[in-house]
Design a protein around this motif. Structure first.
Motif, PDB file in Angstrom:
ATOM      1  N   GLY A  89      -3.857 -11.559   1.572  1.00 55.24           N
ATOM      2  CA  GLY A  89      -3.854 -10.677   0.408  1.00 55.24           C
ATOM      3  C   GLY A  89      -3.928 -11.400  -0.911  1.00 55.24           C
ATOM      4  O   GLY A  89      -3.343 -10.956  -1.908  1.00 55.24           O
ATOM      5  N   ARG A  90      -4.643 -12.525  -0.949  1.00 54.01           N
ATOM      6  CA  ARG A  90      -4.837 -13.248  -2.211  1.00 54.01           C
ATOM      7  C   ARG A  90      -5.595 -12.351  -3.187  1.00 54.01           C
ATOM      8  O   ARG A  90      -6.624 -11.764  -2.799  1.00 54.01           O
ATOM      9  N   PRO A  91      -5.129 -12.207  -4.422  1.00 56.49           N
ATOM     10  CA  PRO A  91      -5.855 -11.342  -5.368  1.00 56.49           C
ATOM     11  C   PRO A  91      -7.289 -11.812  -5.568  1.00 56.49           C
ATOM     12  O   PRO A  91      -7.555 -13.016  -5.615  1.00 56.49           O
ATOM     13  N   GLY A 121       3.851   1.056  -6.835  1.00 54.08           N
ATOM     14  CA  GLY A 121       3.671   2.030  -5.759  1.00 54.08           C
ATOM     15  C   GLY A 121       4.988   2.620  -5.283  1.00 54.08           C
ATOM     16  O   GLY A 121       5.037   3.790  -4.862  1.00 54.08           O
ATOM     17  N   THR A 122       6.045   1.840  -5.330  1.00 57.44           N
ATOM     18  CA  THR A 122       7.348   2.339  -4.886  1.00 57.44           C
ATOM     19  C   THR A 122       7.830   3.456  -5.814  1.00 57.44           C
ATOM     20  O   THR A 122       8.328   4.490  -5.349  1.00 57.44           O
ATOM     21  N   ALA A 123       7.655   3.260  -7.121  1.00 52.67           N
ATOM     22  CA  ALA A 123       8.024   4.315  -8.080  1.00 52.67           C
ATOM     23  C   ALA A 123       7.162   5.559  -7.854  1.00 52.67           C
ATOM     24  O   ALA A 123       7.648   6.691  -7.984  1.00 52.67           O
ATOM     25  N   PHE A 154       1.902  11.619   1.875  1.00 51.69           N
ATOM     26  CA  PHE A 154       1.406  10.373   2.461  1.00 51.69           C
ATOM     27  C   PHE A 154       1.754   9.171   1.592  1.00 51.69           C
ATOM     28  O   PHE A 154       1.642   9.226   0.365  1.00 51.69           O
ATOM     29  N   ASP A 155       2.147   8.105   2.284  1.00 50.53           N
ATOM     30  CA  ASP A 155       2.213   6.792   1.659  1.00 50.53           C
ATOM     31  C   ASP A 155       0.843   6.168   1.877  1.00 50.53           C
ATOM     32  O   ASP A 155       0.518   5.709   2.979  1.00 50.53           O
ATOM     33  N   ALA A 156       0.047   6.201   0.810  1.00 52.01           N
ATOM     34  CA  ALA A 156      -1.320   5.664   0.870  1.00 52.01           C
ATOM     35  C   ALA A 156      -1.382   4.337   0.119  1.00 52.01           C
ATOM     36  O   ALA A 156      -2.434   3.953  -0.399  1.00 52.01           O
ATOM     37  N   VAL A 211      -0.342   5.859  -4.013  1.00 54.97           N
ATOM     38  CA  VAL A 211      -1.059   4.594  -3.769  1.00 54.97           C
ATOM     39  C   VAL A 211      -0.387   3.457  -4.545  1.00 54.97           C
ATOM     40  O   VAL A 211       0.388   3.698  -5.471  1.00 54.97           O
ATOM     41  N   SER A 212      -0.717   2.246  -4.121  1.00 59.31           N
ATOM     42  CA  SER A 212      -0.217   1.048  -4.812  1.00 59.31           C
ATOM     43  C   SER A 212      -1.389   0.285  -5.410  1.00 59.31           C
ATOM     44  O   SER A 212      -2.447   0.171  -4.789  1.00 59.31           O
ATOM     45  N   PHE A 213      -1.163  -0.247  -6.606  1.00 61.12           N
ATOM     46  CA  PHE A 213      -2.137  -1.152  -7.227  1.00 61.12           C
ATOM     47  C   PHE A 213      -1.510  -2.535  -7.401  1.00 61.12           C
ATOM     48  O   PHE A 213      -1.766  -3.223  -8.390  1.00 61.12           O
ATOM     49  N   ARG A 221       3.563 -11.781   9.663  1.00 64.91           N
ATOM     50  CA  ARG A 221       3.832 -10.858  10.764  1.00 64.91           C
ATOM     51  C   ARG A 221       4.258  -9.498  10.218  1.00 64.91           C
ATOM     52  O   ARG A 221       5.323  -8.998  10.542  1.00 64.91           O
ATOM     53  N   TYR A 222       3.392  -8.929   9.354  1.00 63.59           N
ATOM     54  CA  TYR A 222       3.640  -7.559   8.894  1.00 63.59           C
ATOM     55  C   TYR A 222       3.659  -6.623  10.088  1.00 63.59           C
ATOM     56  O   TYR A 222       2.769  -6.719  10.937  1.00 63.59           O
ATOM     57  N   PHE A 223       4.509  -5.678  10.314  1.00 57.34           N
ATOM     58  CA  PHE A 223       5.667  -5.318   9.563  1.00 57.34           C
ATOM     59  C   PHE A 223       6.880  -5.514  10.461  1.00 57.34           C
ATOM     60  O   PHE A 223       7.552  -4.579  10.817  1.00 57.34           O
TER      61      PHE A 223
HETATM   62  N1  T4K Z   1       4.213   1.417   1.033  1.00 65.42           N
HETATM   63  C1  T4K Z   1       3.476   0.547   1.749  1.00 65.42           C
HETATM   64  C2  T4K Z   1       2.941   0.967   3.072  1.00 65.42           C
HETATM   65  C3  T4K Z   1       3.184  -0.726   1.229  1.00 65.42           C
HETATM   66  O1  T4K Z   1       2.435  -1.582   1.939  1.00 65.42           O
HETATM   67  C4  T4K Z   1       3.681  -1.079  -0.034  1.00 65.42           C
HETATM   68  C5  T4K Z   1       3.452  -2.406  -0.566  1.00 65.42           C
HETATM   69  C6  T4K Z   1       4.430  -0.124  -0.750  1.00 65.42           C
HETATM   70  C7  T4K Z   1       4.678   1.113  -0.178  1.00 65.42           C
HETATM   71  C8  T4K Z   1       4.982  -0.399  -2.113  1.00 65.42           C
HETATM   72  O2  T4K Z   1       3.986  -0.616  -3.104  1.00 65.42           O
HETATM   73  P1  T4K Z   1       4.359  -1.551  -4.382  1.00 65.42           P
HETATM   74  O3  T4K Z   1       5.698  -1.060  -4.954  1.00 65.42           O
HETATM   75  O4  T4K Z   1       4.423  -2.975  -3.913  1.00 65.42           O
HETATM   76  O5  T4K Z   1       3.229  -1.300  -5.352  1.00 65.42           O
HETATM   77  C9  T4K Z   1       3.448  -7.403  -0.317  1.00 65.42           C
HETATM   78  C10 T4K Z   1       3.287  -6.618  -1.601  1.00 65.42           C
HETATM   79  O6  T4K Z   1       4.229  -7.005  -2.580  1.00 65.42           O
HETATM   80  C11 T4K Z   1       3.424  -5.140  -1.402  1.00 65.42           C
HETATM   81  O7  T4K Z   1       2.811  -4.508  -2.502  1.00 65.42           O
HETATM   82  C12 T4K Z   1       2.712  -4.684  -0.121  1.00 65.42           C
HETATM   83  N2  T4K Z   1       2.927  -3.297   0.154  1.00 65.42           N
HETATM   84  C13 T4K Z   1       3.230  -5.474   1.050  1.00 65.42           C
HETATM   85  C14 T4K Z   1       2.537  -5.079   2.338  1.00 65.42           C
HETATM   86  O8  T4K Z   1       2.944  -6.840   0.837  1.00 65.42           O
HETATM   87  P2  T4K Z   1       5.064  -9.345   0.175  1.00 65.42           P
HETATM   88  O9  T4K Z   1       6.462  -9.605  -0.233  1.00 65.42           O
HETATM   89  O10 T4K Z   1       4.692  -9.597   1.576  1.00 65.42           O
HETATM   90  O11 T4K Z   1       4.030 -10.051  -0.823  1.00 65.42           O
HETATM   91  P3  T4K Z   1       3.973 -11.517  -1.275  1.00 65.42           P
HETATM   92  O12 T4K Z   1       4.524 -11.613  -2.611  1.00 65.42           O
HETATM   93  O13 T4K Z   1       4.491 -12.424  -0.229  1.00 65.42           O
HETATM   94  O14 T4K Z   1       2.388 -11.686  -1.386  1.00 65.42           O
HETATM   95  C15 T4K Z   1       1.543 -11.780  -0.249  1.00 65.42           C
HETATM   96  C16 T4K Z   1       0.653 -12.994  -0.377  1.00 65.42           C
HETATM   97  O15 T4K Z   1      -0.203 -12.874  -1.473  1.00 65.42           O
HETATM   98  C17 T4K Z   1       1.426 -14.232  -0.547  1.00 65.42           C
HETATM   99  O16 T4K Z   1       1.338 -14.915   0.634  1.00 65.42           O
HETATM  100  C18 T4K Z   1       0.790 -14.945  -1.733  1.00 65.42           C
HETATM  101  C19 T4K Z   1      -0.270 -14.061  -2.228  1.00 65.42           C
HETATM  102  N3  T4K Z   1      -0.130 -13.717  -3.638  1.00 65.42           N
HETATM  103  C20 T4K Z   1       0.789 -12.792  -4.000  1.00 65.42           C
HETATM  104  C21 T4K Z   1       0.914 -12.430  -5.320  1.00 65.42           C
HETATM  105  C22 T4K Z   1       1.955 -11.415  -5.731  1.00 65.42           C
HETATM  106  C23 T4K Z   1      -0.958 -14.316  -4.558  1.00 65.42           C
HETATM  107  O17 T4K Z   1      -1.786 -15.169  -4.200  1.00 65.42           O
HETATM  108  N4  T4K Z   1      -0.848 -13.937  -5.864  1.00 65.42           N
HETATM  109  C24 T4K Z   1       0.042 -13.018  -6.285  1.00 65.42           C
HETATM  110  O18 T4K Z   1       0.086 -12.684  -7.491  1.00 65.42           O
HETATM  111  O19 T4K Z   1       4.744  -7.814  -0.151  1.00 65.42           O
END
Ligand code: T4K
Length: 408
Positions: free
Chosen positions: A26-28, A78-80, A172-174, A196-198, A329-331
């Motif tokens: 999930g690299r941006p 997205g959580t909000a 739905f959680d999209a 949705v989440s951005f 290993r999501y989730f």
């Molecule tokens: N519902 C579902 C089904 C979701 O999947 C999510 C979020 C939500 C609700 C809530 O939406 P938000 O409140 O987050 O908008 C990540 C994300 O933070 C999360 O948004 C996402 N789902 C979830 C599946 O994955 P982490 O803790 O695993 O992310 P993190 O910080 O480890 O980032 C993933 C990888 O991306 C890292 O290995 C490094 C890379 N990365 C990350 C960021 C933030 C970058 O390269 N640059 C960056 O700026 O949760």
């Protein structure tokens, strides 16, 4: 990538890591900087930084139009969006959700004092199982919250039929699904409302951000007020609210990324197809195939069958991480096994055998911006090498203990 010829070349066994720098999930994707920076200059010049400014309004209009939904209410994440959607829809009591989701899903429900009731999933789609939903309905149930896991539609029609029969809401959680379709119609436009989440890790990002999408005028109006302290038109509070507004800089990012959306989706499709081709035929590696409807296969998901490979998913994860392949290993281990849920309802675990099995097998492989075709090929070659040499690796590991799986 440094190729592996014998198991002593594996970094976990003393070799050089295959990749010099980490490959993430999930690299941006890179944003068009000149367009984004021009918009940031513009909003700075205008000195309108938040509180429903022009970029937020533009993003909301464009998203609503693109998705074919009457209302888009942008939020700070997205959580909000989930929390406000739940409250604006007037949900109470129990909400049925899959346990195989990011923990934000049940947290949003619990944060509002409602009870998430965890449901099992389908072993092939990883989405909520409608038959299991039926069995969990109680007099306290006010809604089903489907999750479009991996961004692919969950069984919308089946859930809608249950919700209608039971007289309960369907939301739905999209979060992972922005821009994807179901039978030609955009996700975000189903049920009472969708969130949705951005987030930065999503293909269309606003750094942090989210949105509630709905055709329901009253729900949208309530959501707009709730994200802004519950204030009405004359700046007086009319209901309980919070501060979940999206900032202008976030919306400027969103507007810019929307312009790139088709190209970014195409880039993700190319990565997904390359993984599919290069992982084909590896014994014990089951590749998650998306429906043809999915325009943005953002996650590349495999299930690793320990009984076939002879190594556990977590051992393989440790081997990959040592090579700088930061697979996830999501989730794992399923929300029902996380705090506080596992202590609130210790019985649930026994009732979710599919979730438990899938959570023990799934691995998400590196994806996102900047990932090159040779890197994808390298990850696939590495996985193929580990599986082909599993017996020898296992014997060697008996001597050299690996650290545990790391960050889920
Ligand atoms: N519902 C579902 C089904 C979701 O999947 C999510 C979020 C939500 C609700 C809530 O939406 P938000 O409140 O987050 O908008 C990540 C994300 O933070 C999360 O948004 C996402 N789902 C979830 C599946 O994955 P982490 O803790 O695993 O992310 P993190 O910080 O480890 O980032 C993933 C990888 O991306 C890292 O290995 C490094 C890379 N990365 C990350 C960021 C933030 C970058 O390269 N640059 C960056 O700026 O949760």
């Amino acid at each position: 990538m440094t190729p592996k010829r014998s198991i002593s070349d594996l970094a976990a066994l003393g070799g050089i890591p295959a990749f010099a720098s980490p490959l993430h999930v999930g690299r941006p994707h890179p944003v068009d900087r000149s367009r984004l920076l021009a918009r940031i200059e513009d909003l700075l010049d205008r000195r309108w930084l938040t509180n429903g400014g022009p970029y937020v309004q533009q993003l909301e209009r464009q998203v609503a139009t693109q998705l074919g939904v009457r209302h888009c209410v942008a939020t700070c994440n997205g959580t909000a969006a989930l929390e406000i959607m739940i409250r604006a829809a007037g949900l109470q009591g129990e909400v049925i959700v899959p346990a195989f989701t990011f923990v934000a899903t049940p947290h949003a429900i619990r944060w509002l004092g409602l009870t998430p009731v965890f449901c099992d999933i389908d072993p092939h789609t990883h989405a909520i199982d409608p038959a299991a939903v039926e069995r969990l309905i109680s007099p306290q149930t006010t809604a089903i919250m489907g999750v479009h896991i991996w961004g692919q539609a969950c069984p919308i029609e089946e859930l809608a039929a249950i919700a209608e029969r039971q007289g309960i809401a369907l939301v739905f959680d999209a979060a992972q699904a922005f821009g994807n379709l179901h039978r030609g119609r955009c996700l975000g436009s189903f049920g009472t409302a969708e969130a949705v989440s951005f987030h930065a890790t999503k293909t269309v990002s606003t750094f942090e951000g989210g949105a509630i999408l709905t055709d329901n005028d009253r729900l949208a109006d309530r959501a707009r007020r709730m994200r802004n302290f519950g204030l009405g038109d004359d700046d007086q509070a009319e209901m309980v609210g919070t501060n979940a507004k999206m900032s202008e800089v976030a919306a400027a990012m969103g507007v810019t990324m929307l312009e790139q959306m088709d190209d970014l989706f195409a880039a993700n499709r190319a990565v997904y197809r390359q993984y599919a081709a290069e992982l084909h035929g590896i014994p014990g590696v089951q590749f998650f195939e998306y429906d043809a409807d999915v325009r943005n296969p953002q996650y590349v998901v495999v299930e690793l069958e320990q009984e076939v490979i002879g190594l556990s998913r977590d051992t393989i994860l440790s081997l990959l991480r040592a090579e700088n392949v930061l697979a996830r290993r999501y989730f794992f281990p399923g929300c029902h096994r996380l705090m506080p849920y596992r202590s609130l309802d210790p019985q649930t675990r026994a009732q979710l055998p599919v979730t438990d099995a899938v959570a023990d097998r799934v691995l998400c492989l590196p994806t996102g911006g900047g990932l090159s075709a040779p890197e994808v090929a390298g990850v696939c070659a590495l996985l193929r090498f580990v599986v082909a040499n599993a017996a020898a690796v296992s014997t060697q590991l008996g001597k050299d203990k690996l650290p545990a799986g790391g960050k889920p």
